[in-house]
Scaffold this active site. Sequence first.
Site, PDB file in Angstrom:
ATOM      1  N   ALA A  13     -65.177 -14.207  86.663  1.00 42.47           N
ATOM      2  CA  ALA A  13     -63.735 -13.953  86.811  1.00 42.47           C
ATOM      3  C   ALA A  13     -63.443 -12.796  87.758  1.00 42.47           C
ATOM      4  O   ALA A  13     -62.303 -12.364  87.866  1.00 42.47           O
ATOM      5  CB  ALA A  13     -63.114 -13.679  85.436  1.00 42.47           C
ATOM      6  N   SER A  14     -64.466 -12.301  88.461  1.00 45.68           N
ATOM      7  CA  SER A  14     -64.218 -11.127  89.308  1.00 45.68           C
ATOM      8  C   SER A  14     -63.507 -11.483  90.606  1.00 45.68           C
ATOM      9  O   SER A  14     -62.975 -10.595  91.277  1.00 45.68           O
ATOM     10  CB  SER A  14     -65.538 -10.390  89.601  1.00 45.68           C
ATOM     11  OG  SER A  14     -66.484 -11.252  90.185  1.00 45.68           O
ATOM     12  N   ARG A  15     -63.495 -12.738  90.990  1.00 48.60           N
ATOM     13  CA  ARG A  15     -62.769 -13.133  92.209  1.00 48.60           C
ATOM     14  C   ARG A  15     -62.559 -14.651  92.201  1.00 48.60           C
ATOM     15  O   ARG A  15     -63.008 -15.343  91.284  1.00 48.60           O
ATOM     16  CB  ARG A  15     -63.513 -12.709  93.477  1.00 48.60           C
ATOM     17  CG  ARG A  15     -64.897 -13.286  93.599  1.00 48.60           C
ATOM     18  CD  ARG A  15     -65.593 -12.852  94.890  1.00 48.60           C
ATOM     19  NE  ARG A  15     -66.890 -13.492  94.966  1.00 48.60           N
ATOM     20  CZ  ARG A  15     -67.987 -13.024  94.383  1.00 48.60           C
ATOM     21  NH1 ARG A  15     -67.948 -11.884  93.726  1.00 48.60           N
ATOM     22  NH2 ARG A  15     -69.127 -13.694  94.456  1.00 48.60           N
ATOM     23  N   VAL A  64     -74.677 -15.163  83.303  1.00 45.01           N
ATOM     24  CA  VAL A  64     -74.590 -16.334  82.411  1.00 45.01           C
ATOM     25  C   VAL A  64     -75.907 -17.109  82.316  1.00 45.01           C
ATOM     26  O   VAL A  64     -76.107 -17.872  81.374  1.00 45.01           O
ATOM     27  CB  VAL A  64     -73.439 -17.300  82.820  1.00 45.01           C
ATOM     28  CG1 VAL A  64     -72.088 -16.633  82.680  1.00 45.01           C
ATOM     29  CG2 VAL A  64     -73.640 -17.853  84.232  1.00 45.01           C
ATOM     30  N   SER A 142     -67.189 -29.785  90.497  1.00 44.06           N
ATOM     31  CA  SER A 142     -66.785 -29.884  91.902  1.00 44.06           C
ATOM     32  C   SER A 142     -66.731 -31.363  92.265  1.00 44.06           C
ATOM     33  O   SER A 142     -67.483 -32.167  91.688  1.00 44.06           O
ATOM     34  CB  SER A 142     -67.817 -29.201  92.795  1.00 44.06           C
ATOM     35  OG  SER A 142     -67.619 -29.573  94.151  1.00 44.06           O
ATOM     36  N   TYR A 155     -76.710 -27.857  94.388  1.00 48.39           N
ATOM     37  CA  TYR A 155     -75.343 -27.632  93.896  1.00 48.39           C
ATOM     38  C   TYR A 155     -74.731 -28.928  93.351  1.00 48.39           C
ATOM     39  O   TYR A 155     -74.139 -28.949  92.267  1.00 48.39           O
ATOM     40  CB  TYR A 155     -74.518 -27.077  95.049  1.00 48.39           C
ATOM     41  CG  TYR A 155     -73.095 -26.690  94.733  1.00 48.39           C
ATOM     42  CD1 TYR A 155     -72.797 -25.469  94.136  1.00 48.39           C
ATOM     43  CD2 TYR A 155     -72.037 -27.540  95.061  1.00 48.39           C
ATOM     44  CE1 TYR A 155     -71.478 -25.107  93.868  1.00 48.39           C
ATOM     45  CE2 TYR A 155     -70.721 -27.188  94.799  1.00 48.39           C
ATOM     46  CZ  TYR A 155     -70.449 -25.966  94.203  1.00 48.39           C
ATOM     47  OH  TYR A 155     -69.145 -25.616  93.944  1.00 48.39           O
ATOM     48  N   ALA A 157     -76.306 -31.553  92.254  1.00 56.24           N
ATOM     49  CA  ALA A 157     -77.003 -31.950  91.017  1.00 56.24           C
ATOM     50  C   ALA A 157     -76.490 -31.133  89.836  1.00 56.24           C
ATOM     51  O   ALA A 157     -76.257 -31.670  88.738  1.00 56.24           O
ATOM     52  CB  ALA A 157     -78.515 -31.763  91.180  1.00 56.24           C
ATOM     53  N   LYS A 159     -73.541 -29.707  89.567  1.00 58.11           N
ATOM     54  CA  LYS A 159     -72.146 -30.062  89.274  1.00 58.11           C
ATOM     55  C   LYS A 159     -72.051 -31.457  88.627  1.00 58.11           C
ATOM     56  O   LYS A 159     -71.197 -31.682  87.761  1.00 58.11           O
ATOM     57  CB  LYS A 159     -71.298 -29.987  90.552  1.00 58.11           C
ATOM     58  CG  LYS A 159     -71.147 -28.561  91.108  1.00 58.11           C
ATOM     59  CD  LYS A 159     -70.514 -27.623  90.104  1.00 58.11           C
ATOM     60  CE  LYS A 159     -70.195 -26.259  90.665  1.00 58.11           C
ATOM     61  NZ  LYS A 159     -69.653 -25.326  89.662  1.00 58.11           N
ATOM     62  N   ILE A 188     -61.409 -25.220  98.335  1.00 59.65           N
ATOM     63  CA  ILE A 188     -60.497 -24.166  97.867  1.00 59.65           C
ATOM     64  C   ILE A 188     -60.770 -22.856  98.628  1.00 59.65           C
ATOM     65  O   ILE A 188     -61.935 -22.508  98.873  1.00 59.65           O
ATOM     66  CB  ILE A 188     -60.689 -23.920  96.343  1.00 59.65           C
ATOM     67  CG1 ILE A 188     -60.659 -25.244  95.554  1.00 59.65           C
ATOM     68  CG2 ILE A 188     -59.658 -22.926  95.812  1.00 59.65           C
ATOM     69  CD1 ILE A 188     -59.349 -26.013  95.575  1.00 59.65           C
TER      70      ILE A 188
HETATM   71  P1  NAP Z   1     -66.662 -17.142  94.288  1.00 58.40           P
HETATM   72  O1  NAP Z   1     -65.420 -16.648  94.929  1.00 58.40           O
HETATM   73  O2  NAP Z   1     -67.953 -16.983  94.993  1.00 58.40           O
HETATM   74  O3  NAP Z   1     -66.780 -16.462  92.832  1.00 58.40           O
HETATM   75  C1  NAP Z   1     -67.888 -16.747  92.021  1.00 58.40           C
HETATM   76  C2  NAP Z   1     -67.781 -15.965  90.743  1.00 58.40           C
HETATM   77  O4  NAP Z   1     -68.937 -16.255  89.928  1.00 58.40           O
HETATM   78  C3  NAP Z   1     -67.770 -14.460  90.950  1.00 58.40           C
HETATM   79  O5  NAP Z   1     -66.848 -13.890  90.055  1.00 58.40           O
HETATM   80  C4  NAP Z   1     -69.193 -14.043  90.589  1.00 58.40           C
HETATM   81  O6  NAP Z   1     -69.208 -12.729  90.079  1.00 58.40           O
HETATM   82  C5  NAP Z   1     -69.522 -15.038  89.489  1.00 58.40           C
HETATM   83  N1  NAP Z   1     -70.937 -15.229  89.241  1.00 58.40           N
HETATM   84  C6  NAP Z   1     -71.889 -15.679  90.094  1.00 58.40           C
HETATM   85  N2  NAP Z   1     -73.079 -15.742  89.490  1.00 58.40           N
HETATM   86  C7  NAP Z   1     -72.878 -15.335  88.203  1.00 58.40           C
HETATM   87  C8  NAP Z   1     -73.714 -15.201  87.070  1.00 58.40           C
HETATM   88  N3  NAP Z   1     -75.026 -15.484  87.126  1.00 58.40           N
HETATM   89  N4  NAP Z   1     -73.175 -14.755  85.921  1.00 58.40           N
HETATM   90  C9  NAP Z   1     -71.857 -14.453  85.836  1.00 58.40           C
HETATM   91  N5  NAP Z   1     -71.013 -14.570  86.882  1.00 58.40           N
HETATM   92  C10 NAP Z   1     -71.525 -15.001  88.049  1.00 58.40           C
HETATM   93  O7  NAP Z   1     -66.548 -18.692  93.923  1.00 58.40           O
HETATM   94  P2  NAP Z   1     -65.275 -19.648  93.701  1.00 58.40           P
HETATM   95  O8  NAP Z   1     -65.060 -20.390  94.956  1.00 58.40           O
HETATM   96  O9  NAP Z   1     -64.159 -18.935  93.052  1.00 58.40           O
HETATM   97  O10 NAP Z   1     -65.946 -20.685  92.687  1.00 58.40           O
HETATM   98  C11 NAP Z   1     -65.735 -20.652  91.297  1.00 58.40           C
HETATM   99  C12 NAP Z   1     -66.276 -21.943  90.702  1.00 58.40           C
HETATM  100  O11 NAP Z   1     -65.603 -23.043  91.287  1.00 58.40           O
HETATM  101  C13 NAP Z   1     -67.765 -22.164  90.971  1.00 58.40           C
HETATM  102  O12 NAP Z   1     -68.376 -22.773  89.852  1.00 58.40           O
HETATM  103  C14 NAP Z   1     -67.755 -23.129  92.141  1.00 58.40           C
HETATM  104  O13 NAP Z   1     -68.924 -23.891  92.196  1.00 58.40           O
HETATM  105  C15 NAP Z   1     -66.537 -23.962  91.818  1.00 58.40           C
HETATM  106  N6  NAP Z   1     -65.964 -24.651  92.968  1.00 58.40           N
HETATM  107  C16 NAP Z   1     -65.475 -23.955  94.044  1.00 58.40           C
HETATM  108  C17 NAP Z   1     -64.949 -24.666  95.125  1.00 58.40           C
HETATM  109  C18 NAP Z   1     -64.391 -23.981  96.337  1.00 58.40           C
HETATM  110  O14 NAP Z   1     -64.010 -24.697  97.289  1.00 58.40           O
HETATM  111  N7  NAP Z   1     -64.276 -22.669  96.376  1.00 58.40           N
HETATM  112  C19 NAP Z   1     -64.929 -26.063  95.094  1.00 58.40           C
HETATM  113  C20 NAP Z   1     -65.436 -26.727  93.983  1.00 58.40           C
HETATM  114  C21 NAP Z   1     -65.959 -26.005  92.924  1.00 58.40           C
HETATM  115  P3  NAP Z   1     -70.173 -11.536  90.617  1.00 58.40           P
HETATM  116  O15 NAP Z   1     -70.350 -11.748  92.074  1.00 58.40           O
HETATM  117  O16 NAP Z   1     -69.475 -10.308  90.235  1.00 58.40           O
HETATM  118  O17 NAP Z   1     -71.406 -11.731  89.847  1.00 58.40           O
END
Ligand code: NAP
Length: 247
Positions: A13-15, A64, A142, A155, A157, A159, A188
């Site tokens: 949830a940090s970004r 996690v 995803s 990724y 696999a 998802k 996104i």
């Molecule tokens: P992001 O901006 O890179 O943020 C990822 C988040 O996950 C960060 O808060 C990070 O926190 C945290 N994180 C990573 N590894 C972790 C771990 N081992 N334990 C706890 N926290 C962890 O990514 P996002 O684009 O918002 O994506 C969020 C979710 O949506 C992901 O599951 C991604 O696969 C999915 N998604 C994204 C898109 C897209 O287009 N952006 C599309 C489809 C699905 P820290 O860095 O502080 O650890």
Amino acid sequence: MAETALTALVTGASRGIGRAAAIHLASLGYTVGINYAGHKEEAESVCREIERQGGASVLMQGDVSCSSDVARIYQSVKEQWGHIDVLVNNAGITRDALLIRMKEEDWNTVIRTNLTGAFLMLQGASVLMMKQRHGCIVNITSVVGLTGNVGQVNYAAAKAGLIGMTKTAAKELAGRGIRVNAVAPGFIQTSMTQAIPDKIREGMISSIPMKHMGTPENVADAVCFLVSEQASYITGQVLQVDGGMVM
Ligand code: NAP
């Protein structure tokens, strides 16, 4: 210990999407657990934003994919809240490479974080929710879990695995009043997609019928719908938030 009213735990949830989901859930009255692994300052800024908007949150640091971290997170859920209403399994990473070049380490790292991490969090929440006989879980998968994607065998696999996990958990937990659904975002605007070169980005956008990327708030809206009373008869579903990218 006084029980907190409504509680939601959002991983990663940090970004990005997790941040938007946390802020959105807080605006609906949930006290939100802000999980992150490494970026403490970003996570603290999410807490400040929630507070600025009059909401409540708690930092819950932990990787996690590490079972002892997950146990510590749920210990603090039990001690601080006494119960959990919502889990949003959002934490995720990418380590892209073509199939024949992918290192086993990159395969393992992505599966461990995106799939095993979600499983550990799901299992921990389920134990508490089964005792409560209610709860909602949303797994962020995803569209590539549905379609596959060049350069993302690990990724995609993970998802796709999340979708199977969502449906299985939905079947196992429905009788205890727990709903489990998934949201499948398309393309996104977050730090995850920022690194994509402009040319590839333009090509991807042109393949989206709505012709633009989604926002983290678009995904947060879907999460909030799935945990709401309006979705009280919906479980085991995958809700795509992708501007029509995959249909
Ligand atoms: P992001 O901006 O890179 O943020 C990822 C988040 O996950 C960060 O808060 C990070 O926190 C945290 N994180 C990573 N590894 C972790 C771990 N081992 N334990 C706890 N926290 C962890 O990514 P996002 O684009 O918002 O994506 C969020 C979710 O949506 C992901 O599951 C991604 O696969 C999915 N998604 C994204 C898109 C897209 O287009 N952006 C599309 C489809 C699905 P820290 O860095 O502080 O650890």
